[in-house]
Design a protein around this motif. Sequence first.
Motif, PDB file in Angstrom:
ATOM      1  N   ASP A 154       0.662  -1.033   0.082  1.00 44.78           N
ATOM      2  CA  ASP A 154       0.007  -0.020   0.135  1.00 44.78           C
ATOM      3  C   ASP A 154       0.920   1.144  -0.006  1.00 44.78           C
ATOM      4  OD1 ASP A 154      -2.212  -1.377   0.111  1.00 44.78           O
ATOM      5  OD2 ASP A 154      -2.470  -1.346   2.144  1.00 44.78           O
ATOM      6  N   VAL A 155       0.763   2.028  -1.034  1.00 47.66           N
ATOM      7  CA  VAL A 155       1.658   3.389  -1.024  1.00 47.66           C
ATOM      8  C   VAL A 155       0.677   4.415  -0.630  1.00 47.66           C
ATOM      9  CG1 VAL A 155       2.692   4.899  -2.755  1.00 47.66           C
ATOM     10  CG2 VAL A 155       2.848   2.535  -3.115  1.00 47.66           C
ATOM     11  N   ILE A 156       1.074   5.040   0.517  1.00 46.11           N
ATOM     12  CA  ILE A 156       0.272   6.161   1.290  1.00 46.11           C
ATOM     13  C   ILE A 156       0.710   7.446   0.519  1.00 46.11           C
ATOM     14  CG2 ILE A 156       0.029   7.401   3.494  1.00 46.11           C
ATOM     15  CD1 ILE A 156       0.748   4.553   4.613  1.00 46.11           C
ATOM     16  N   ALA A 200      -2.253  12.768  -2.275  1.00 44.25           N
ATOM     17  CA  ALA A 200      -3.277  12.693  -3.704  1.00 44.25           C
ATOM     18  C   ALA A 200      -2.411  12.233  -4.783  1.00 44.25           C
ATOM     19  CB  ALA A 200      -3.681  14.102  -3.721  1.00 44.25           C
ATOM     20  N   ALA A 201      -1.243  12.107  -4.762  1.00 45.71           N
ATOM     21  CA  ALA A 201      -0.448  11.623  -6.204  1.00 45.71           C
ATOM     22  C   ALA A 201      -0.566   9.919  -5.826  1.00 45.71           C
ATOM     23  CB  ALA A 201       1.021  11.992  -6.047  1.00 45.71           C
ATOM     24  N   ALA A 202      -0.474   9.509  -4.810  1.00 50.20           N
ATOM     25  CA  ALA A 202      -0.681   7.899  -4.395  1.00 50.20           C
ATOM     26  C   ALA A 202      -2.072   7.548  -4.920  1.00 50.20           C
ATOM     27  CB  ALA A 202      -0.392   7.768  -3.115  1.00 50.20           C
ATOM     28  N   ALA A 257      -5.375   5.459 -11.875  1.00 51.62           N
ATOM     29  CA  ALA A 257      -4.795   5.356 -13.320  1.00 51.62           C
ATOM     30  C   ALA A 257      -4.818   3.892 -13.597  1.00 51.62           C
ATOM     31  CB  ALA A 257      -3.480   6.215 -13.475  1.00 51.62           C
ATOM     32  N   PHE A 258      -4.454   3.003 -12.638  1.00 51.12           N
ATOM     33  CA  PHE A 258      -4.189   1.557 -12.968  1.00 51.12           C
ATOM     34  C   PHE A 258      -5.300   0.772 -12.541  1.00 51.12           C
ATOM     35  CE2 PHE A 258      -0.096   3.794 -13.228  1.00 51.12           C
ATOM     36  CZ  PHE A 258       0.353   3.091 -14.440  1.00 51.12           C
TER      37      PHE A 258
END
Length: 163
Positions: free
Chosen positions: A109-111, A118-120, A126-127
Amino acid sequence: MAFTSRPITVNESTAGLRTIMFAVFNTEDGTAKTDLSAATALIHTNGGSSTDSTNNFVHRSNGRYALELTQSEVNLAPYSHLTIGPANASGYYVCPAEVVITAAAVSADVISISGDSAAADNLEAAFDGTGYAGGTIKAQVNTVQINSAAVTGNGTSGNKWRG
């Protein structure tokens, strides 16, 4: 011959996930030994010195026994190898069990990315097919265009693989 058990995670806290199985045979005739009680096992760590197991092994069925390792017995460096063998065996042979201690699972999990949560979220969107920017922008791959694109060049220029 040794039984290879599934890997156990370093410092595993769930007792059932620290239990290993092995077989015990009579040394006289090779039949399954089914009447052991209060027997301890020797635990060899990375081929070094051995210690007695904290818990006794317990008969399950037809000469197959279980040994529940303690949390401290599996609190080792990742990729340590444990070999479980007999302790004070008389009249029986314990088929050694080999166990590999693995590193704890790593969360995927990328926080945040560069401190931006917001970027994460945008990257995930997007994927995962939902798109980002409120679902209005979705990543697309035009397979028709890729399949019909002409390949140019004869492969004689530039770097070549020289297997």
